[in-house]
Design an enzyme around this catalytic site. Structure first.
Site, mmCIF file in Angstrom:
data_model
loop_
_atom_site.group_PDB
_atom_site.id
_atom_site.type_symbol
_atom_site.label_atom_id
_atom_site.label_comp_id
_atom_site.label_asym_id
_atom_site.label_seq_id
_atom_site.Cartn_x
_atom_site.Cartn_y
_atom_site.Cartn_z
ATOM 1 N N ARG A 86 0.757 -1.204 -0.131
ATOM 2 C CA ARG A 86 -0.043 0.069 0.170
ATOM 3 C C ARG A 86 0.882 1.378 0.049
ATOM 4 N NH1 ARG A 86 -0.662 4.746 2.687
ATOM 5 N NH2 ARG A 86 0.033 3.518 4.592
ATOM 6 N N ASP A 87 1.605 1.541 1.066
ATOM 7 C CA ASP A 87 2.299 2.715 1.263
ATOM 8 C C ASP A 87 3.285 2.750 0.053
ATOM 9 O OD1 ASP A 87 3.293 5.241 2.040
ATOM 10 O OD2 ASP A 87 3.240 4.495 4.298
ATOM 11 N N HIS A 131 5.156 4.260 12.717
ATOM 12 C CA HIS A 131 5.215 4.134 11.015
ATOM 13 C C HIS A 131 6.196 5.277 10.736
ATOM 14 C CE1 HIS A 131 3.285 3.771 7.017
ATOM 15 N NE2 HIS A 131 3.582 4.934 7.027
ATOM 16 N N HIS A 149 8.854 7.233 8.209
ATOM 17 C CA HIS A 149 9.548 7.592 6.770
ATOM 18 C C HIS A 149 10.870 7.940 7.057
ATOM 19 C CE1 HIS A 149 6.128 6.747 4.104
ATOM 20 N NE2 HIS A 149 5.277 6.851 5.136
ATOM 21 N N CYS A 160 3.613 9.535 0.933
ATOM 22 C CA CYS A 160 2.459 10.055 0.361
ATOM 23 C C CYS A 160 2.386 11.080 -0.501
ATOM 24 C CB CYS A 160 1.776 10.727 2.018
ATOM 25 S SG CYS A 160 0.146 11.393 1.750
ATOM 26 N N ASN A 197 9.226 4.528 3.531
ATOM 27 C CA ASN A 197 9.246 4.159 4.629
ATOM 28 C C ASN A 197 10.518 3.595 5.020
ATOM 29 O OD1 ASN A 197 6.064 3.687 5.585
ATOM 30 N ND2 ASN A 197 6.331 3.119 3.241
HETATM 31 ZN ZN ZN Z 1 3.431 6.274 5.216
#
Ligand code: ZN
Length: 301
Positions: free
Chosen positions: A15-16, A208, A210, A241, A250
């Site tokens: 996803r990310d 989470h 980055h 994002c 990430n």
């Molecule tokens: Zn993220």
């Protein structure tokens, strides 16, 4: 961190990792990435996001991808959603075990990212957890831009603590703290994780990060030392994002696993298998990925 010898990893690469890439990865390759993540030991995987396909075209194949997921009773598939419509789409697939809901600390980021003020985003996240629970699934709430906002700058710890406290009323399975734009530093992470843990009364805290400014791994270490139960990472270190200027990848799964496992903290991830998957994934993306461990010689041998 004497008493803490295990952390749970969430693989967020599908996803990310993919939503911000120039290349739109074919659905079959996304499904293969998820299969390989399961093979290297991932048991919670953020597989996609049920958002407006016009806004995030990379994830427009959410339903198609979810239909291709291996049927595994031991794997939790997470679908990220931002509103009721997304929650209904995710639940309608019948294959999403958990809804990931996102609230933000500032109005300016919220409006750009999801068309909601900060308070509206928290209310929506709480509603999403309620929908998940009503459907017999779990829901979790991520507080995005917890360590800094691209538009408003510093975010007060008290602000995040207050949002986390309110979020608990929805009975999420955990509260996640996300450094959406990669500005956090270890001392800040330690304080934030410590104070949020106190405020959420036993609920697990997930983090989470980055690696936009090179502090990602240090932040993971600080969070785990303060008792964070779960760490997000993406294979190869992709991610970002689309609504956060200058966002970078990430923290990489293989880098986090290397650091933690060699420090005596179990992650459930088979590092050589993750590195092998990262090599395959590098081929899919057609360029070197930001992760370091998968580009270094194996150690120890
Ligand atoms: Zn993220």
């Amino acid at each position: 961190m004497a008493e803490k010898h295990r952390v749970e990893m969430v693989e967020v690469g599908p996803r990310d990792g993919l939503q911000n890439e120039a290349l739109v990865v074919p659905t079959a390759d996304k499904a293969e990435l998820i299969r390989r993540a399961i093979d290297f030991g991932a048991r919670r995987i953020e597989v996609t996001s049920f958002v407006n396909p016009k806004k995030v075209p990379h994830l427009a194949d959410a339903e198609e991808l979810v239909a291709m997921l291996p049927e595994r009773g031991d794997v939790t598939y997470i679908g990220l959603v931002l509103n009721r419509r997304g929650a209904e789409r995710a639940l309608a697939t019948g294959r999403i075990d958990e809804l990931g809901a996102v609230c933000v600390t500032s109005d300016s980021f919220g409006i750009r990212n999801q068309g909601q003020s900060a308070d509206e985003s928290l209310a929506a996240a709480m509603e999403i957890v309620g929908l998940a629970r009503a459907a017999g699934r779990s829901g979790q709430i991520t507080i995005a831009t917890a360590f800094g906002c691209p538009f408003e700058g510093e975010v007060a710890v008290a602000r995040v603590v207050e949002m986390a406290k309110r979020a608990c009323d929805a009975q999420p399975r955990e509260i996640a703290l996300a450094d959406t734009i990669g500005v956090g530093v270890p001392s800040q992470v330690a304080e934030m994780v410590g104070r949020v843990r106190e405020a959420v009364d036993g609920l697990p805290v997930r983090v989470h990060f980055h690696n936009t400014r090179g502090t990602g791994l240090a932040n993971v270490w600080a969070a785990v030392a303060e008792g964070a139960a779960t760490v997000d990472a993406s294979l190869g270190g992709l991610g970002g994002c689309p609504f956060a200027p200058g966002a970078a990848g990430n923290v990489a799964t293989e880098d986090v696993v290397y650091m933690l496992e060699r420090s005596g903290i179990a992650t459930g991830i088979d590092l050589p298998a993750a590195v092998e998957a990262a090599h395959w994934f590098t081929g899919v993306m057609g360029r070197p990925l930001p992760a370091m461990v998968s580009r270094a010689p194996a150690f120890p041998g």
